[in-house]
Each structure stands twice: as C-alpha cells, then as structure tokens.
Design a protein around this motif. Sequence first.
Motif, PDB file in Angstrom:
ATOM      1  N   MET A   1       0.856  -1.181   0.000  1.00 17.80           N
ATOM      2  CA  MET A   1       0.000   0.000   0.000  1.00 17.80           C
ATOM      3  C   MET A   1       0.898   1.238   0.000  1.00 17.80           C
ATOM      4  O   MET A   1       1.854   1.301   0.748  1.00 17.80           O
ATOM      5  CB  MET A   1      -0.878  -0.021   1.251  1.00 17.80           C
ATOM      6  N   ASP A   2       0.567   2.204  -0.839  1.00 14.88           N
ATOM      7  CA  ASP A   2       1.368   3.422  -0.820  1.00 14.88           C
ATOM      8  C   ASP A   2       0.780   4.428   0.164  1.00 14.88           C
ATOM      9  O   ASP A   2      -0.328   4.259   0.666  1.00 14.88           O
ATOM     10  CB  ASP A   2       1.550   4.002  -2.231  1.00 14.88           C
ATOM     11  N   ILE A   3       1.545   5.459   0.445  1.00 11.84           N
ATOM     12  CA  ILE A   3       1.193   6.422   1.493  1.00 11.84           C
ATOM     13  C   ILE A   3      -0.107   7.166   1.176  1.00 11.84           C
ATOM     14  O   ILE A   3      -0.906   7.436   2.079  1.00 11.84           O
ATOM     15  CB  ILE A   3       2.359   7.410   1.765  1.00 11.84           C
ATOM     16  N   ASN A   4      -0.357   7.480  -0.086  1.00 10.34           N
ATOM     17  CA  ASN A   4      -1.575   8.210  -0.441  1.00 10.34           C
ATOM     18  C   ASN A   4      -2.827   7.372  -0.194  1.00 10.34           C
ATOM     19  O   ASN A   4      -3.850   7.895   0.259  1.00 10.34           O
ATOM     20  CB  ASN A   4      -1.515   8.691  -1.891  1.00 10.34           C
ATOM     21  N   GLU A   5      -2.749   6.075  -0.497  1.00 11.53           N
ATOM     22  CA  GLU A   5      -3.870   5.169  -0.201  1.00 11.53           C
ATOM     23  C   GLU A   5      -4.117   5.098   1.306  1.00 11.53           C
ATOM     24  O   GLU A   5      -5.261   5.155   1.756  1.00 11.53           O
ATOM     25  CB  GLU A   5      -3.559   3.754  -0.690  1.00 11.53           C
ATOM     26  N   LEU A   6      -3.031   4.957   2.067  1.00 10.87           N
ATOM     27  CA  LEU A   6      -3.142   4.858   3.520  1.00 10.87           C
ATOM     28  C   LEU A   6      -3.752   6.119   4.117  1.00 10.87           C
ATOM     29  O   LEU A   6      -4.656   6.042   4.952  1.00 10.87           O
ATOM     30  CB  LEU A   6      -1.763   4.594   4.138  1.00 10.87           C
TER      31      LEU A   6
END
Length: 86
Positions: free
Chosen positions: A1-6
């Motif tokens: 998971m990338d930071i923007n999704e998180l």
Amino acid sequence: MDINELIAIIKKKLSDQINIQSIDIEDKSFLHKNHKGNQEGKYHLKLSIVSDELKNMNRIESNKKIYKVLDRELKETIHSIQIQLS
C-alpha cells in the motif's frame, strides 16, 4: 500500500466514526529511515485533528478511540503515529 492510499483510508475511517472538523496527515517516515527498528512498508505518521468530540475527552480516552478506529492499519501498515488535537 502506498502512502496516499493509507492517508485516504485513515481520513475516511476517522471521519466516519468520529466527529472531526478537519484532519491533516503528514508522512514522517523519512525521519526514521536509518533507525534500527525501521521496517519497509511501515509508516510513521503525524495526525493533526480538529475535533470537538475528541477535545472534550481526556487525552487517554481520545487516543484510545483513535487507536481503536485504526486498529487494522496499526497492525499492518503504521509503525507509529503522533497525534495532535485541537
């Protein structure tokens, strides 16, 4: 998971379960990049939250509520969070 999704997941979950006027989430992972306990794919986040609901609780109660909402993320993708309430 990338930071923007998180960040999007965290904002939605907190907003759905807590009365929040505004929330800002910063990725502070770079500050811990070379630390011994740093794990790839685990993030260090700073949450700045404006919430009358949380502000009316004591610090321990408000943190417990946030941790309960983010339980899964804390187990899987968040290494640490810094919580700033106003």
